[in-house]
Design a protein around this motif. Structure first.
Motif, mmCIF file in Angstrom:
data_model
loop_
_atom_site.group_PDB
_atom_site.id
_atom_site.type_symbol
_atom_site.label_atom_id
_atom_site.label_comp_id
_atom_site.label_asym_id
_atom_site.label_seq_id
_atom_site.Cartn_x
_atom_site.Cartn_y
_atom_site.Cartn_z
ATOM 1 N N PHE A 1 25.505 68.263 27.219
ATOM 2 C CA PHE A 1 24.532 69.284 27.771
ATOM 3 C C PHE A 1 23.664 69.805 26.686
ATOM 4 O O PHE A 1 23.925 69.633 25.593
ATOM 5 C CB PHE A 1 25.214 70.255 28.579
ATOM 6 N N GLN A 2 22.531 70.362 27.097
ATOM 7 C CA GLN A 2 21.691 71.288 26.101
ATOM 8 C C GLN A 2 21.526 72.316 26.914
ATOM 9 O O GLN A 2 21.409 72.457 27.854
ATOM 10 C CB GLN A 2 20.430 70.247 25.769
ATOM 11 N N ILE A 3 21.084 73.467 25.855
ATOM 12 C CA ILE A 3 21.057 74.759 26.512
ATOM 13 C C ILE A 3 20.134 75.686 25.653
ATOM 14 O O ILE A 3 20.102 75.432 24.315
ATOM 15 C CB ILE A 3 22.629 75.582 26.566
ATOM 16 N N ASP A 4 19.393 76.692 26.144
ATOM 17 C CA ASP A 4 18.725 77.434 25.701
ATOM 18 C C ASP A 4 19.550 78.198 24.813
ATOM 19 O O ASP A 4 20.294 78.782 25.108
ATOM 20 C CB ASP A 4 17.843 78.186 26.727
ATOM 21 N N PRO A 5 19.156 78.636 23.279
ATOM 22 C CA PRO A 5 20.109 79.465 22.509
ATOM 23 C C PRO A 5 20.032 80.763 22.771
ATOM 24 O O PRO A 5 20.601 81.589 22.532
ATOM 25 C CB PRO A 5 19.548 79.133 21.314
ATOM 26 N N ARG A 6 18.973 81.294 23.559
ATOM 27 C CA ARG A 6 18.767 82.744 23.910
ATOM 28 C C ARG A 6 20.012 83.418 24.666
ATOM 29 O O ARG A 6 20.531 84.441 24.231
ATOM 30 C CB ARG A 6 17.583 83.052 24.568
ATOM 31 N N PRO A 7 20.394 82.736 25.725
ATOM 32 C CA PRO A 7 21.592 83.506 26.259
ATOM 33 C C PRO A 7 22.986 83.411 25.470
ATOM 34 O O PRO A 7 23.855 83.936 25.645
ATOM 35 C CB PRO A 7 21.550 82.488 27.682
ATOM 36 N N LEU A 8 23.104 82.076 24.756
ATOM 37 C CA LEU A 8 24.075 81.998 23.819
ATOM 38 C C LEU A 8 24.018 83.075 23.053
ATOM 39 O O LEU A 8 25.196 83.728 22.602
ATOM 40 C CB LEU A 8 24.014 80.619 23.178
ATOM 41 N N TRP A 9 22.969 83.672 22.251
ATOM 42 C CA TRP A 9 23.149 84.913 21.420
ATOM 43 C C TRP A 9 23.519 86.017 22.122
ATOM 44 O O TRP A 9 24.407 86.729 21.329
ATOM 45 C CB TRP A 9 21.683 84.763 20.823
ATOM 46 N N LYS A 10 23.096 86.106 23.396
ATOM 47 C CA LYS A 10 23.450 87.372 23.881
ATOM 48 C C LYS A 10 24.906 87.455 24.156
ATOM 49 O O LYS A 10 25.728 88.491 23.888
ATOM 50 C CB LYS A 10 22.579 87.335 25.307
ATOM 51 N N LEU A 11 25.496 86.130 24.429
ATOM 52 C CA LEU A 11 26.828 86.268 24.756
ATOM 53 C C LEU A 11 27.833 86.559 23.277
ATOM 54 O O LEU A 11 28.693 87.014 23.299
ATOM 55 C CB LEU A 11 27.475 85.041 25.436
ATOM 56 N N LEU A 12 27.116 85.737 22.236
ATOM 57 C CA LEU A 12 27.909 85.781 20.864
ATOM 58 C C LEU A 12 27.929 87.182 20.415
ATOM 59 O O LEU A 12 29.008 87.393 19.637
ATOM 60 C CB LEU A 12 27.010 85.004 19.991
ATOM 61 N N HIS A 13 26.757 88.247 20.593
ATOM 62 C CA HIS A 13 26.944 89.327 20.165
ATOM 63 C C HIS A 13 27.739 90.414 21.077
ATOM 64 O O HIS A 13 28.035 91.523 20.891
ATOM 65 C CB HIS A 13 25.449 89.954 20.337
ATOM 66 N N LYS A 14 28.435 90.039 22.004
ATOM 67 C CA LYS A 14 29.180 90.681 22.937
ATOM 68 C C LYS A 14 30.855 90.564 22.264
ATOM 69 O O LYS A 14 31.225 89.522 21.767
ATOM 70 C CB LYS A 14 29.282 90.245 24.428
ATOM 71 N N PRO A 15 31.632 91.406 22.297
ATOM 72 C CA PRO A 15 33.245 91.516 21.940
ATOM 73 C C PRO A 15 34.047 90.285 22.866
ATOM 74 O O PRO A 15 33.611 90.182 23.953
ATOM 75 C CB PRO A 15 33.436 92.749 21.896
ATOM 76 N N GLY A 16 34.838 89.628 22.031
ATOM 77 C CA GLY A 16 35.654 88.801 23.015
ATOM 78 C C GLY A 16 34.962 87.526 23.474
ATOM 79 O O GLY A 16 35.441 86.875 24.451
ATOM 80 N N PHE A 17 34.038 86.976 22.637
ATOM 81 C CA PHE A 17 33.289 85.771 23.210
ATOM 82 C C PHE A 17 34.081 84.712 23.319
ATOM 83 O O PHE A 17 34.225 83.868 24.456
ATOM 84 C CB PHE A 17 32.098 85.514 22.116
ATOM 85 N N TYR A 18 35.155 84.554 22.625
ATOM 86 C CA TYR A 18 35.928 83.265 22.576
ATOM 87 C C TYR A 18 37.201 83.603 23.415
ATOM 88 O O TYR A 18 37.961 82.440 23.806
ATOM 89 C CB TYR A 18 36.754 82.924 21.198
ATOM 90 N N SER A 19 37.412 84.666 24.267
ATOM 91 C CA SER A 19 38.440 84.931 25.160
ATOM 92 C C SER A 19 37.839 85.358 26.364
ATOM 93 O O SER A 19 38.772 85.531 27.489
ATOM 94 C CB SER A 19 39.248 86.180 24.653
ATOM 95 N N HIS A 20 36.703 84.751 26.867
ATOM 96 C CA HIS A 20 35.959 85.077 27.989
ATOM 97 C C HIS A 20 35.566 83.791 28.718
ATOM 98 O O HIS A 20 34.911 82.805 28.320
ATOM 99 C CB HIS A 20 34.695 85.839 28.152
ATOM 100 N N VAL A 21 36.158 83.647 30.036
ATOM 101 C CA VAL A 21 35.729 82.391 30.792
ATOM 102 C C VAL A 21 34.265 82.426 31.033
ATOM 103 O O VAL A 21 33.695 83.590 31.765
ATOM 104 C CB VAL A 21 36.769 82.205 31.917
ATOM 105 N N LEU A 22 33.531 81.443 31.106
ATOM 106 C CA LEU A 22 32.160 81.002 31.363
ATOM 107 C C LEU A 22 32.144 79.920 32.584
ATOM 108 O O LEU A 22 33.044 79.206 32.610
ATOM 109 C CB LEU A 22 31.440 80.528 30.300
ATOM 110 N N THR A 23 31.100 80.428 33.365
ATOM 111 C CA THR A 23 30.868 79.121 34.294
ATOM 112 C C THR A 23 29.658 78.590 33.950
ATOM 113 O O THR A 23 28.575 79.209 33.928
ATOM 114 C CB THR A 23 30.828 79.690 35.706
#
Length: 207
Positions: free
Chosen positions: A42-64
């Motif tokens: 897949f390919q994705i817009d980086p902007r929503p990724l950056w918002k998620l990356l700046h939140k704590p626990g990024f690697y332990s949160h399930v995404l849909t």
């Protein structure tokens, strides 16, 4: 808690050349893998990724992730960044099967610092582990592991046994009661102890 939903587009081609073309178009290439199913590019817009990356626990949160007409429940497993610009180069997402357990790092948090006699005396909280690895189902990942500092004195160690894990969550390290944090003596107190020790040595020498 509801999963965070992000939208992506199908990426037709794999390979370094195709990935570079995706980045030139201002998108981030990625892959969904796991659960013994075919990988989804897949390919994705980086902007929503950056918002998620700046939140704590990024690697332990399930995404849909919505890719076309399909939806995938996933966990972030790896994000690659450009060493010079810090731009996101690629993201790997792990798809999981029903009943599957995974190893995941969960952040720790400390409460009731004002109730710690050691910290009130000027002691310093030295965090040995900012994250603790646990094993659990993806939908049972704790947001954080909370340690209570009430009654903790200077020189005390806070071990993993100080908390009760949520149901269905197990430690990845089970062969020892490892230290999560300590309360170290303040510098002023250390200096006083060192001075007192030096004076005792001088007195012993004089005798």
């Amino acid at each position: 808690m509801a999963n965070t939903v992000i939208t992506a587009e199908i990426r037709e081609r794999a390979g370094k050349g195709a990935a570079r073309a995706v980045r030139r178009a201002g998108m981030v290439p990625g892959v969904i893998y796991g659960a013994k199913q075919e990988a989804v590019l897949f390919q994705i817009d980086p902007r929503p990724l950056w918002k998620l990356l700046h939140k704590p626990g990024f690697y332990s949160h399930v995404l849909t992730v919505e890719v076309g007409k399909e939806k995938y429940d996933v966990l972030p497993r790896d994000v690659q960044f450009d060493k010079v610009t810090d731009a996101i180069l690629h993201i790997d997402l792990l798809r999981f099967a029903k009943g599957q357990t995974i190893n995941v790092e969960v952040p720790v948090r400390f409460v009731n610092e004002e109730k710690s006699p050691g910290l009130k005396k000027g002691g310093v909280l030295n965090v040995v582990r900012h994250d603790v690895e646990v094993i659990c189902a993806p939908n049972a990942i704790p947001e954080e592991l909370v340690f209570d500092l009430s009654g903790v004195e200077v020189g005390d160690s806070i071990h993993i046994s100080a908390i009760t894990l949520p149901k269905g969550v197990e430690l990845a390290i089970t062969d020892r009661d490892f230290t999560v944090a300590t309360v170290a003596a303040p510098s002023a107190l250390k200096s006083e102890e060192n001075s007192a020790s030096g004076e005792d040595e001088e007195e012993a020498t004089e005798e």
